[in-house]
Scaffold this motif. Sequence first.
Motif, PDB file in Angstrom:
ATOM      1  N   PHE A  99     -17.810 -29.105   3.113  1.00 15.36           N
ATOM      2  CA  PHE A  99     -18.761 -28.595   2.322  1.00 15.36           C
ATOM      3  C   PHE A  99     -18.492 -26.716   2.396  1.00 15.36           C
ATOM      4  CE2 PHE A  99     -23.539 -27.844   2.020  1.00 15.36           C
ATOM      5  CZ  PHE A  99     -23.572 -28.087   0.302  1.00 15.36           C
ATOM      6  N   VAL A 100     -17.343 -26.676   1.588  1.00 15.04           N
ATOM      7  CA  VAL A 100     -16.758 -25.370   1.743  1.00 15.04           C
ATOM      8  C   VAL A 100     -17.091 -24.464   0.369  1.00 15.04           C
ATOM      9  CG1 VAL A 100     -14.625 -23.788   1.781  1.00 15.04           C
ATOM     10  CG2 VAL A 100     -14.900 -26.077   3.103  1.00 15.04           C
ATOM     11  N   THR A 101     -17.891 -23.338   0.508  1.00 18.51           N
ATOM     12  CA  THR A 101     -18.141 -22.187  -0.352  1.00 18.51           C
ATOM     13  C   THR A 101     -19.095 -22.831  -1.351  1.00 18.51           C
ATOM     14  OG1 THR A 101     -16.271 -22.499  -1.658  1.00 18.51           O
ATOM     15  CG2 THR A 101     -16.090 -20.822  -0.085  1.00 18.51           C
ATOM     16  N   THR A 102     -19.755 -23.748  -0.818  1.00 18.25           N
ATOM     17  CA  THR A 102     -20.827 -24.608  -1.818  1.00 18.25           C
ATOM     18  C   THR A 102     -22.265 -24.423  -1.391  1.00 18.25           C
ATOM     19  OG1 THR A 102     -19.085 -26.180  -2.294  1.00 18.25           O
ATOM     20  CG2 THR A 102     -21.234 -26.869  -2.619  1.00 18.25           C
ATOM     21  N   ILE A 103     -22.463 -24.114  -0.070  1.00 17.14           N
ATOM     22  CA  ILE A 103     -24.049 -24.354   0.373  1.00 17.14           C
ATOM     23  C   ILE A 103     -24.566 -23.104  -0.187  1.00 17.14           C
ATOM     24  CG2 ILE A 103     -23.330 -22.805   2.304  1.00 17.14           C
ATOM     25  CD1 ILE A 103     -25.292 -24.250   3.873  1.00 17.14           C
ATOM     26  N   CYS A 104     -24.154 -21.947  -0.793  1.00 17.88           N
ATOM     27  CA  CYS A 104     -24.761 -20.805  -1.415  1.00 17.88           C
ATOM     28  C   CYS A 104     -25.320 -21.006  -2.831  1.00 17.88           C
ATOM     29  CB  CYS A 104     -23.984 -19.508  -1.341  1.00 17.88           C
ATOM     30  SG  CYS A 104     -22.459 -19.481  -2.060  1.00 17.88           S
ATOM     31  N   PHE A 105     -24.579 -22.288  -3.488  1.00 18.75           N
ATOM     32  CA  PHE A 105     -24.796 -22.473  -4.818  1.00 18.75           C
ATOM     33  C   PHE A 105     -25.759 -23.829  -5.004  1.00 18.75           C
ATOM     34  CE2 PHE A 105     -20.909 -20.362  -5.003  1.00 18.75           C
ATOM     35  CZ  PHE A 105     -21.195 -19.356  -5.608  1.00 18.75           C
ATOM     36  N   VAL A 106     -26.084 -24.557  -4.014  1.00 22.51           N
ATOM     37  CA  VAL A 106     -27.139 -25.865  -3.934  1.00 22.51           C
ATOM     38  C   VAL A 106     -28.519 -25.430  -4.188  1.00 22.51           C
ATOM     39  CG1 VAL A 106     -25.519 -27.267  -2.946  1.00 22.51           C
ATOM     40  CG2 VAL A 106     -27.280 -26.145  -1.715  1.00 22.51           C
ATOM     41  N   ASP A 107     -29.250 -26.248  -4.860  1.00 25.27           N
ATOM     42  CA  ASP A 107     -30.509 -25.739  -5.085  1.00 25.27           C
ATOM     43  C   ASP A 107     -31.372 -26.158  -4.098  1.00 25.27           C
ATOM     44  OD1 ASP A 107     -30.276 -24.948  -7.949  1.00 25.27           O
ATOM     45  OD2 ASP A 107     -30.408 -27.031  -8.571  1.00 25.27           O
ATOM     46  N   ASP A 108     -31.284 -27.020  -3.286  1.00 25.89           N
ATOM     47  CA  ASP A 108     -31.995 -27.603  -2.120  1.00 25.89           C
ATOM     48  C   ASP A 108     -31.086 -27.936  -0.966  1.00 25.89           C
ATOM     49  OD1 ASP A 108     -33.291 -28.862  -0.355  1.00 25.89           O
ATOM     50  OD2 ASP A 108     -34.826 -29.725  -1.768  1.00 25.89           O
ATOM     51  N   VAL A 109     -30.766 -26.930  -0.132  1.00 25.57           N
ATOM     52  CA  VAL A 109     -29.719 -27.383   0.970  1.00 25.57           C
ATOM     53  C   VAL A 109     -30.215 -28.157   1.884  1.00 25.57           C
ATOM     54  CG1 VAL A 109     -28.638 -26.015   2.986  1.00 25.57           C
ATOM     55  CG2 VAL A 109     -28.895 -24.660   0.892  1.00 25.57           C
ATOM     56  N   GLU A 110     -31.397 -28.247   2.147  1.00 29.19           N
ATOM     57  CA  GLU A 110     -31.942 -29.426   3.069  1.00 29.19           C
ATOM     58  C   GLU A 110     -31.620 -30.778   2.646  1.00 29.19           C
ATOM     59  OE1 GLU A 110     -35.467 -29.093   5.386  1.00 29.19           O
ATOM     60  OE2 GLU A 110     -35.354 -26.752   5.089  1.00 29.19           O
ATOM     61  N   LYS A 111     -32.139 -30.900   1.182  1.00 31.89           N
ATOM     62  CA  LYS A 111     -31.647 -32.238   0.868  1.00 31.89           C
ATOM     63  C   LYS A 111     -30.140 -32.447   0.562  1.00 31.89           C
ATOM     64  CE  LYS A 111     -33.294 -35.224  -3.341  1.00 31.89           C
ATOM     65  NZ  LYS A 111     -33.943 -34.945  -4.752  1.00 31.89           N
ATOM     66  N   ALA A 112     -29.240 -31.457   0.263  1.00 38.55           N
ATOM     67  CA  ALA A 112     -27.902 -31.740   0.093  1.00 38.55           C
ATOM     68  C   ALA A 112     -27.458 -32.094   1.658  1.00 38.55           C
ATOM     69  CB  ALA A 112     -27.277 -30.500  -0.185  1.00 38.55           C
ATOM     70  N   LEU A 113     -27.730 -31.704   2.641  1.00 38.71           N
ATOM     71  CA  LEU A 113     -27.325 -31.686   4.048  1.00 38.71           C
ATOM     72  C   LEU A 113     -27.884 -33.308   4.409  1.00 38.71           C
ATOM     73  CD1 LEU A 113     -27.916 -28.511   5.940  1.00 38.71           C
ATOM     74  CD2 LEU A 113     -25.561 -29.579   5.193  1.00 38.71           C
ATOM     75  N   GLY A 114     -29.042 -33.480   4.004  1.00 43.54           N
ATOM     76  CA  GLY A 114     -29.446 -34.991   4.105  1.00 43.54           C
ATOM     77  C   GLY A 114     -28.650 -36.081   3.405  1.00 43.54           C
ATOM     78  N   GLU A 115     -28.090 -35.839   2.340  1.00 44.20           N
ATOM     79  CA  GLU A 115     -27.219 -36.546   1.735  1.00 44.20           C
ATOM     80  C   GLU A 115     -25.790 -36.680   2.080  1.00 44.20           C
ATOM     81  OE1 GLU A 115     -27.471 -38.505  -2.078  1.00 44.20           O
ATOM     82  OE2 GLU A 115     -28.832 -38.881  -0.541  1.00 44.20           O
ATOM     83  N   ILE A 116     -25.610 -35.616   2.566  1.00 39.97           N
ATOM     84  CA  ILE A 116     -24.263 -35.656   3.343  1.00 39.97           C
ATOM     85  C   ILE A 116     -24.353 -36.554   4.898  1.00 39.97           C
ATOM     86  CG2 ILE A 116     -22.513 -34.114   4.809  1.00 39.97           C
ATOM     87  CD1 ILE A 116     -22.850 -32.192   2.525  1.00 39.97           C
ATOM     88  N   TYR A 117     -25.324 -36.341   5.484  1.00 43.47           N
ATOM     89  CA  TYR A 117     -25.469 -37.126   6.786  1.00 43.47           C
ATOM     90  C   TYR A 117     -25.854 -38.684   6.263  1.00 43.47           C
ATOM     91  CZ  TYR A 117     -27.883 -38.365  11.024  1.00 43.47           C
ATOM     92  OH  TYR A 117     -28.369 -38.784  12.363  1.00 43.47           O
ATOM     93  N   ARG A 118     -26.405 -38.906   5.252  1.00 41.52           N
ATOM     94  CA  ARG A 118     -26.475 -40.333   4.690  1.00 41.52           C
ATOM     95  C   ARG A 118     -25.221 -40.988   4.496  1.00 41.52           C
ATOM     96  NH1 ARG A 118     -26.134 -42.839   0.067  1.00 41.52           N
ATOM     97  NH2 ARG A 118     -26.099 -40.862  -1.238  1.00 41.52           N
ATOM     98  N   ILE A 119     -24.092 -40.125   3.793  1.00 41.58           N
ATOM     99  CA  ILE A 119     -23.013 -40.903   3.328  1.00 41.58           C
ATOM    100  C   ILE A 119     -21.859 -40.701   4.608  1.00 41.58           C
ATOM    101  CG2 ILE A 119     -23.192 -40.237   1.008  1.00 41.58           C
ATOM    102  CD1 ILE A 119     -21.037 -38.120   1.293  1.00 41.58           C
ATOM    103  N   LEU A 120     -22.229 -40.176   5.700  1.00 37.18           N
ATOM    104  CA  LEU A 120     -21.180 -40.253   6.711  1.00 37.18           C
ATOM    105  C   LEU A 120     -21.497 -41.328   7.613  1.00 37.18           C
ATOM    106  CD1 LEU A 120     -21.400 -36.212   7.853  1.00 37.18           C
ATOM    107  CD2 LEU A 120     -19.345 -37.792   6.987  1.00 37.18           C
ATOM    108  N   GLN A 121     -20.415 -41.997   8.229  1.00 37.50           N
ATOM    109  CA  GLN A 121     -20.312 -43.028   9.101  1.00 37.50           C
ATOM    110  C   GLN A 121     -21.343 -42.273  10.384  1.00 37.50           C
ATOM    111  OE1 GLN A 121     -16.500 -44.298   9.747  1.00 37.50           O
ATOM    112  NE2 GLN A 121     -16.174 -44.894   7.321  1.00 37.50           N
ATOM    113  N   PRO A 122     -21.798 -43.332  11.325  1.00 36.93           N
ATOM    114  CA  PRO A 122     -21.994 -42.602  12.704  1.00 36.93           C
ATOM    115  C   PRO A 122     -20.879 -42.386  13.436  1.00 36.93           C
ATOM    116  CG  PRO A 122     -23.148 -44.860  12.278  1.00 36.93           C
ATOM    117  CD  PRO A 122     -22.136 -44.484  11.097  1.00 36.93           C
TER     118      PRO A 122
END
Length: 211
Positions: A99-122
């Motif tokens: 997630f490189v040089t992207t965090i400053c452009f997303v509309d909802d950072v917490e939602k984006a990080l939640g989605e990344i958490y979801r798609i990652l394996q434990p």
Amino acid sequence: MPKTEPFEKLTDHYDAWFEEHSGVYAEELEAIRRIMPPFKKGVEIGVGTGRFAAPLGIGLGLEPSKKMAQKAKERGIGIVEGCAEAVPLPDGCCDLALFVTTICFVDDVEKALGEIYRILQPGGHIVVGFVDRETPLGRKYQEHKEQSRFYKAARFFSAAEVLELLKKSGFTECVAVQTLFGPDLEHMKGGIKEGFGEGAFVAMRCKKPDA
């Protein structure tokens, strides 16, 4: 809505930046490599033109801009069209998310990080790369963003804020490195240090807890 308009209009200009600032780009890549974990299936969220995914061996990228995605395809990256807040990938499908040089452009950072958490394996990892707002270069970007073709709509974060957001999203075992020490792009010194607070570019790795 994803902030794609400037990237659609200025794709070639964006991509050329990496050639014009090749030393800065090399330092950013090295910082990310320094904390990259071993992985089998990685995805870059906001892959852009593939300037990070390709050299780092990540074969899949999420990208909302069609023109940027085309450049990434030319660098051998498989593209999934979509935005960070609604990643069209199944739960637990990857063991690394970049997630490189992207965090400053997303509309909802917490939602984006939640989605990344979801798609990652434990046990999988997120690696975030960004310009730290609380550094000379970060403050310069923040102060002059209205004059920037790309950063006008950006929201810059401090490293402490990014760390807190990652922890709030459930990530643990966070480590960080920093590079690019200097007042502006023309007077940057390279080298990698642990932690954050000095270097303009921070790479941060966190883990999704094991099941």
